[in-house]
Design a protein around this motif. Structure first.
Motif, PDB file in Angstrom:
ATOM      1  N   VAL A   1       0.842  -1.197   0.000  1.00 41.60           N
ATOM      2  CA  VAL A   1       0.000   0.000   0.000  1.00 41.60           C
ATOM      3  C   VAL A   1       0.879   1.250   0.000  1.00 41.60           C
ATOM      4  CG1 VAL A   1      -1.714   1.314   1.313  1.00 41.60           C
ATOM      5  CG2 VAL A   1      -1.904  -1.183   1.142  1.00 41.60           C
ATOM      6  N   TYR A   2       1.883   1.269   0.858  1.00 45.79           N
ATOM      7  CA  TYR A   2       2.755   2.441   0.954  1.00 45.79           C
ATOM      8  C   TYR A   2       3.659   2.565  -0.265  1.00 45.79           C
ATOM      9  CZ  TYR A   2       0.896   3.430   5.481  1.00 45.79           C
ATOM     10  OH  TYR A   2       0.030   3.758   6.482  1.00 45.79           O
ATOM     11  N   ALA A   3       4.073   1.438  -0.830  1.00 49.19           N
ATOM     12  CA  ALA A   3       4.871   1.493  -2.060  1.00 49.19           C
ATOM     13  C   ALA A   3       4.048   2.074  -3.201  1.00 49.19           C
ATOM     14  CB  ALA A   3       5.370   0.090  -2.420  1.00 49.19           C
ATOM     15  N   ALA A   4       2.782   1.679  -3.298  1.00 47.12           N
ATOM     16  CA  ALA A   4       1.912   2.214  -4.353  1.00 47.12           C
ATOM     17  C   ALA A   4       1.708   3.712  -4.164  1.00 47.12           C
ATOM     18  CB  ALA A   4       0.566   1.492  -4.337  1.00 47.12           C
ATOM     19  N   ARG A   5       1.472   4.130  -2.951  1.00 46.69           N
ATOM     20  CA  ARG A   5       1.284   5.570  -2.690  1.00 46.69           C
ATOM     21  C   ARG A   5       2.543   6.351  -3.048  1.00 46.69           C
ATOM     22  NH1 ARG A   5      -1.892   5.150   3.108  1.00 46.69           N
ATOM     23  NH2 ARG A   5      -3.869   4.416   2.246  1.00 46.69           N
ATOM     24  N   HIS A   6       3.698   5.795  -2.703  1.00 50.26           N
ATOM     25  CA  HIS A   6       4.965   6.455  -3.032  1.00 50.26           C
ATOM     26  C   HIS A   6       5.162   6.515  -4.550  1.00 50.26           C
ATOM     27  CE1 HIS A   6       9.146   7.658  -2.392  1.00 50.26           C
ATOM     28  NE2 HIS A   6       9.440   6.829  -3.385  1.00 50.26           N
ATOM     29  N   ASP A   7       4.913   5.395  -5.214  1.00 49.13           N
ATOM     30  CA  ASP A   7       5.119   5.334  -6.660  1.00 49.13           C
ATOM     31  C   ASP A   7       4.109   6.188  -7.420  1.00 49.13           C
ATOM     32  OD1 ASP A   7       6.571   4.133  -8.955  1.00 49.13           O
ATOM     33  OD2 ASP A   7       4.544   3.443  -9.430  1.00 49.13           O
ATOM     34  N   ASN A   8       2.921   6.351  -6.896  1.00 49.67           N
ATOM     35  CA  ASN A   8       1.908   7.176  -7.559  1.00 49.67           C
ATOM     36  C   ASN A   8       2.364   8.624  -7.714  1.00 49.67           C
ATOM     37  OD1 ASN A   8       0.078   5.113  -7.978  1.00 49.67           O
ATOM     38  ND2 ASN A   8      -1.017   5.489  -6.073  1.00 49.67           N
ATOM     39  N   GLN A   9       3.325   9.051  -6.903  1.00 52.18           N
ATOM     40  CA  GLN A   9       3.822  10.424  -6.977  1.00 52.18           C
ATOM     41  C   GLN A   9       4.857  10.614  -8.088  1.00 52.18           C
ATOM     42  OE1 GLN A   9       5.202  11.407  -3.046  1.00 52.18           O
ATOM     43  NE2 GLN A   9       3.266  10.846  -2.115  1.00 52.18           N
ATOM     44  N   SER A  10       5.310   9.513  -8.692  1.00 56.04           N
ATOM     45  CA  SER A  10       6.312   9.628  -9.757  1.00 56.04           C
ATOM     46  C   SER A  10       5.635   9.530 -11.123  1.00 56.04           C
ATOM     47  CB  SER A  10       7.365   8.522  -9.618  1.00 56.04           C
ATOM     48  OG  SER A  10       6.829   7.294 -10.056  1.00 56.04           O
ATOM     49  N   ASN A  11       6.376   9.908 -12.146  1.00 59.42           N
ATOM     50  CA  ASN A  11       5.854   9.834 -13.512  1.00 59.42           C
ATOM     51  C   ASN A  11       6.279   8.566 -14.229  1.00 59.42           C
ATOM     52  OD1 ASN A  11       4.576  12.324 -13.366  1.00 59.42           O
ATOM     53  ND2 ASN A  11       6.451  13.420 -13.869  1.00 59.42           N
ATOM     54  N   SER A  12       7.072   7.710 -13.562  1.00 59.31           N
ATOM     55  CA  SER A  12       7.592   6.527 -14.234  1.00 59.31           C
ATOM     56  C   SER A  12       6.546   5.410 -14.283  1.00 59.31           C
ATOM     57  CB  SER A  12       8.843   6.019 -13.511  1.00 59.31           C
ATOM     58  OG  SER A  12       8.509   5.595 -12.207  1.00 59.31           O
ATOM     59  N   ASP A  13       6.707   4.545 -15.276  1.00 61.05           N
ATOM     60  CA  ASP A  13       5.877   3.350 -15.350  1.00 61.05           C
ATOM     61  C   ASP A  13       6.288   2.414 -14.219  1.00 61.05           C
ATOM     62  OD1 ASP A  13       4.691   4.277 -17.646  1.00 61.05           O
ATOM     63  OD2 ASP A  13       6.014   3.165 -18.987  1.00 61.05           O
ATOM     64  N   ILE A  14       5.402   1.497 -13.850  1.00 62.60           N
ATOM     65  CA  ILE A  14       5.737   0.533 -12.802  1.00 62.60           C
ATOM     66  C   ILE A  14       5.655  -0.875 -13.383  1.00 62.60           C
ATOM     67  CG2 ILE A  14       3.389   0.370 -11.849  1.00 62.60           C
ATOM     68  CD1 ILE A  14       6.687   0.322  -9.839  1.00 62.60           C
ATOM     69  N   HIS A  15       6.587  -1.708 -12.953  1.00 62.78           N
ATOM     70  CA  HIS A  15       6.679  -3.072 -13.448  1.00 62.78           C
ATOM     71  C   HIS A  15       6.741  -4.035 -12.259  1.00 62.78           C
ATOM     72  CE1 HIS A  15       8.349  -0.379 -16.465  1.00 62.78           C
ATOM     73  NE2 HIS A  15       7.968  -1.262 -17.368  1.00 62.78           N
ATOM     74  N   VAL A  16       6.300  -5.247 -12.477  1.00 62.38           N
ATOM     75  CA  VAL A  16       6.484  -6.333 -11.515  1.00 62.38           C
ATOM     76  C   VAL A  16       6.959  -7.557 -12.296  1.00 62.38           C
ATOM     77  CG1 VAL A  16       4.761  -5.507  -9.846  1.00 62.38           C
ATOM     78  CG2 VAL A  16       4.091  -7.132 -11.612  1.00 62.38           C
ATOM     79  N   PHE A  17       7.691  -8.394 -11.626  1.00 62.86           N
ATOM     80  CA  PHE A  17       8.136  -9.631 -12.257  1.00 62.86           C
ATOM     81  C   PHE A  17       7.059 -10.686 -12.109  1.00 62.86           C
ATOM     82  CE2 PHE A  17      12.268  -7.619 -11.598  1.00 62.86           C
ATOM     83  CZ  PHE A  17      12.832  -7.817 -12.849  1.00 62.86           C
TER      84      PHE A  17
END
Length: 125
Positions: free
Chosen positions: A22-38
């Motif tokens: 949850v906190y990783a998603a909130r942190h990443d939502n503030q960036s403009n980069s795409d997100i990936h998972v393996f």
């Protein structure tokens, strides 16, 4: 009713901060980069639910094509990246515990730290 009130107002809010996804998603939502998972990493439904981005699923064998990209990974998966000689930098670490597996050792503040894992936002090099 008193036990329920205690659980809702004190106990559960304290435990929710250990939902690393949850906190990783909130942190990443503030960036403009795409997100990936393996694809090979274990799913984190909290991360997938709270991210506002489309998640790109990548096979570890394709990782060389994703240098410079941001990934959400579990602590255990970092070992797999190391074993496959995949270079990365850690952008952010998050404490993580699956609250659905709540036990007395985690509920006890004195022993909680020993039962936490980490999740990470990383960039492949």
């Amino acid at each position: 009713i008193l036990v329920y009130t205690f659980l809702i107002t004190n106990f559960y809010p304290t435990l929710l901060k250990y939902q690393g996804g949850v906190y990783a998603a909130r942190h990443d939502n503030q960036s403009n980069s795409d997100i990936h998972v393996f694809e090979e990493d274990s799913a984190d439904f909290g991360f997938e639910y709270y991210t506002k981005k489309t998640i790109n699923r990548v096979n570890i064998e394709e990782s060389t094509s994703f240098k410079g990209k941001t990934f959400y990974v579990s602590d255990n998966f970092l070992k797999q990246l190391d074993n496959n000689n995949i270079d990365y930098s850690i952008n952010q670490n998050f404490d993580n515990f699956r609250i659905t597996r709540l036990n007395i050792k985690f509920a006890n503040k004195k022993t909680r730290k020993n039962h936490l894992s980490k999740t990470h936002l990383i960039t492949l090099k």
